[in-house]
Design a protein around this motif. Structure first.
Motif, PDB file in Angstrom:
ATOM      1  N   GLY A 139     -12.733-146.617 -15.221  1.00 45.17           N
ATOM      2  CA  GLY A 139     -11.904-147.452 -14.369  1.00 45.17           C
ATOM      3  C   GLY A 139     -12.688-148.014 -13.212  1.00 45.17           C
ATOM      4  O   GLY A 139     -13.846-147.653 -12.981  1.00 45.17           O
ATOM      5  N   THR A 173     -17.762-145.220 -12.819  1.00 48.97           N
ATOM      6  CA  THR A 173     -16.869-146.153 -13.518  1.00 48.97           C
ATOM      7  C   THR A 173     -16.883-145.955 -15.032  1.00 48.97           C
ATOM      8  O   THR A 173     -15.859-146.159 -15.686  1.00 48.97           O
ATOM      9  CB  THR A 173     -17.212-147.611 -13.157  1.00 48.97           C
ATOM     10  N   GLN A 199      -9.109-147.753  -9.087  1.00 47.94           N
ATOM     11  CA  GLN A 199      -8.347-146.951 -10.040  1.00 47.94           C
ATOM     12  C   GLN A 199      -8.739-145.478  -9.970  1.00 47.94           C
ATOM     13  O   GLN A 199      -7.894-144.588 -10.072  1.00 47.94           O
ATOM     14  CB  GLN A 199      -8.561-147.484 -11.454  1.00 47.94           C
TER      15      GLN A 199
END
Length: 307
Positions: free
Chosen positions: A201, A196, A205
């Motif tokens: 994201g 992440t 995503q």
């Protein structure tokens, strides 16, 4: 059993608050500002597992006058040294220290200060955050708590601690191999933080774009290789479950390190990724993607003036 919870942030506030709400003898060691806030609003937990509001027992470091039976420690890694200085007067010959920090470096620090016998092993799976008003928000459904003796023994004290933690509104496990459980959490967290933070994201995503799933799988493979090289291979079932969670379409899941990054707050990059990479490097494990995440987060930390 007299329990001293160090701090009243997201994790300590959650588990300490549930323990207190269940009638356990819990005191929170806090700084003056947080003490004032808690006296005004109480300790509030918002959770899908049931909301809790209590008026907690509070203590400032200068007010510690006697040892506690159990120290529950869940500070951020970069605050560990200051926290140790604060709670040290509460540690007596029979005090057990149960840390819930991620990784392993904190265990070495605690043992160096308080001795091998004082320090237990512990880990938890929870996604929680503290908002600007000091309210603890549990995100998602996980809120399990695992502890054990680091030498794998089933001692009278760990049985007593386990009995105290049970039936307090969260699942508990008394582990016969707590270091293995801690390594599983470390491997899972390191890969999630790298996914992440490096890719900037949420899980949903990341996997929604071309190459996202393959990059996630590669980061999990690197993390698993480090754990295996250090004597803690992950089971195929565990890896399959973790991979499924990290590739779930539409998932809003992010690592706490990513949420700290978005807030412009300090991050636990050295304790979680730096130490993890060092233990892989010691065994010759090649981890280019994890290394890239570590470098990126290190640059961010330097920009904050974080050591």
């Amino acid at each position: 059993m007299r329990i001293l919870v160090i701090g009243a942030g997201a994790v300590g506030g959650y588990f300490g608050g549930r323990l207190a709400a269940a009638g356990r003898d819990v005191t929170f060691l806090v700084r003056a500002g947080r003490a004032e806030q808690l006296r005004r609003t109480g300790l509030q937990i918002k959770s899908s597992q049931g909301d809790v509001t209590i008026q907690p027992k509070l203590l400032l470091a200068a007010e510690i006058s006697e040892p506690f039976d159990l120290i529950l420690l869940s500070t951020k890694a970069y605050s560990l040294d200051a926290a140790i200085d604060d709670f040290a007067p509460a540690v007596g010959p029979q005090t057990a220290i149960l840390p819930l920090l991620n990784g392993m470096r904190h265990v070495d620090t605690l043992v160096a200060r308080f001795g091998e016998a004082a320090v237990l092993g512990g880990t938890t799976r929870i996604v929680a955050d503290l908002d600007s008003e000091g309210i603890v928000h549990q995100l998602g459904t996980w809120h399990d708590f695992t502890c054990g003796e680091r030498d794998k023994s089933l001692s009278p004290r760990i049985e007593r601690i386990d009995a105290t933690l049970r039936d307090c509104g969260f699942p508990t496990t008394l582990s016969s191999d707590i270091l293995a459980a801690m390594w599983s959490k470390w491997m899972m967290l390191s890969s999630m933080a790298a996914i992440t933070c490096l890719l900037r994201g949420s899980v949903g995503q990341v996997v929604a774009v071309h190459g996202g799933v393959e990059t996630v799988q590669a980061l999990i493979a690197e993390s698993s290789a480090i754990a295996t090289a250090n004597g803690y291979p992950q089971t195929p079932e565990f890896l399959a479950q973790h991979t499924a969670r990290m590739t779930q379409p539409g998932s809003a899941l992010t690592a706490s390190m990513f949420r700290d990054l978005q807030k412009g707050a300090p991050v636990e990059v050295e304790h979680i990724l730096g130490d993890f990479l060092s233990r892989g490097q010691a065994h010759g494990v090649e981890t280019p993607l994890l290394r890239a995440a570590y470098v990126q987060l290190s640059i961010y930390s330097v920009s904050l003036g974080q050591k």
